[in-house]
Scaffold this motif. Structure first.
Motif, PDB file in Angstrom:
ATOM      1  N   ASP A 133       0.842  -1.186   0.000  1.00  0.00           N
ATOM      2  CA  ASP A 133       0.000   0.000   0.000  1.00  0.00           C
ATOM      3  C   ASP A 133       0.883   1.244   0.000  1.00  0.00           C
ATOM      4  O   ASP A 133       1.787   1.370   0.831  1.00  0.00           O
ATOM      5  N   ASP A 135       0.658   5.552  -0.179  1.00  0.00           N
ATOM      6  CA  ASP A 135      -0.240   6.686  -0.017  1.00  0.00           C
ATOM      7  C   ASP A 135       0.381   7.966  -0.548  1.00  0.00           C
ATOM      8  O   ASP A 135       1.603   8.148  -0.502  1.00  0.00           O
ATOM      9  N   GLU A 158      -9.256   5.564  -2.787  1.00  0.00           N
ATOM     10  CA  GLU A 158      -8.264   4.538  -3.111  1.00  0.00           C
ATOM     11  C   GLU A 158      -8.897   3.379  -3.848  1.00  0.00           C
ATOM     12  O   GLU A 158     -10.030   2.980  -3.566  1.00  0.00           O
ATOM     13  N   GLU A 163      -4.534   5.807  -6.254  1.00  0.00           N
ATOM     14  CA  GLU A 163      -5.121   6.695  -5.245  1.00  0.00           C
ATOM     15  C   GLU A 163      -5.269   8.077  -5.853  1.00  0.00           C
ATOM     16  O   GLU A 163      -4.481   8.496  -6.709  1.00  0.00           O
TER      17      GLU A 163
END
Length: 229
Positions: A133, A135, A158, A163
């Protein structure tokens, strides 16, 4: 929150729990519980998301939207009986509650993905390949790390390996980073930043931790945020 920000910058797996601990300090802060519920839902952590949505119902039991959102979360976990009890226990019936009960009977009551609005001074989009993951993080002038885990002043949506983040109003300089939240091995991707006047793309490779890719500044001459470094 400062400790949680530090942990997140280091890709520490304790970061989500550290962000959630802020609710222990402010247990009746509805805005904080809502942010945490949305953040955990975006990460697929419905158990923690439901916990904060349950807190919202406890704080304001007469608000139908809180009950519907909790029921969606519970139904997404397969807890349909608890979802039904949550809706049926409302002190007054509303059209939203009635529709949610119908959707529950049909098996279609599920958490809703965040639908991002148009506009915004800054829109950032991320795509990457690799496990785990990643961000988008906006570091504001006070040092706050705003992201899906801490969605103060930002909206984040997301999907798998992608994202999008919106920062509505830029008035001070912002640093833009990508941060590895989970997974092992390097990931590669690109971050695209858009303002009303400029679009730029930044390729990156990231293993662990965070990588600062750009700075967005505010132009006093044009009263617009729109230069990058």
């Amino acid at each position: 929150m400062a400790v949680a920000d530090l942990l997140a910058a280091r890709s520490d797996p304790a970061a989500p729990r550290a962000y959630a601990s802020a609710a222990e300090v402010k247990p009746f802060d509805k805005a904080l519980h809502l942010q945490l519920a949305q953040g955990f839902a975006s990460k697929g952590d419905l158990a923690r998301s439901c916990a904060h949505r349950r807190a919202l119902v406890s704080i304001d039991p007469s608000r139908p939207g809180y009950r519907v959102d909790l029921a969606r979360c519970l139904s997404g976990q397969g807890q349909t009986d608890m979802a039904r009890e949550t809706l049926s226990a409302a002190p007054a019936r509303s059209a939203d509650l009635t529709q949610a009960l119908r959707d529950l009977d049909l098996g279609t009551l599920r958490p809703r993905p965040l639908d991002l609005p148009g506009g915004g001074d800054l829109r950032a989009s991320l795509v990457f390949t690799g496990a785990g993951d990643v961000d988008i993080v906006v570091v504001d002038a006070s040092g706050r790390r705003l992201s899906a885990l801490r969605p103060d002043d930002v909206l984040v949506a997301e999907t798998a390996n992608a994202e999008e983040l919106i920062y509505r109003t830029v008035r001070k300089t912002l640093a833009i980073e990508v941060s590895r939240i989970s997974g092992q091995g390097a990931v590669t991707g690109q971050l695209t930043l858009r303002t009303p006047t400029v679009t730029r793309t930044y390729p990156f490779t990231l293993d662990q931790g965070s990588l600062r890719l750009a700075t967005v500044g505010y132009s006093l001459d044009y009263s617009r945020p729109y230069h990058y470094r």
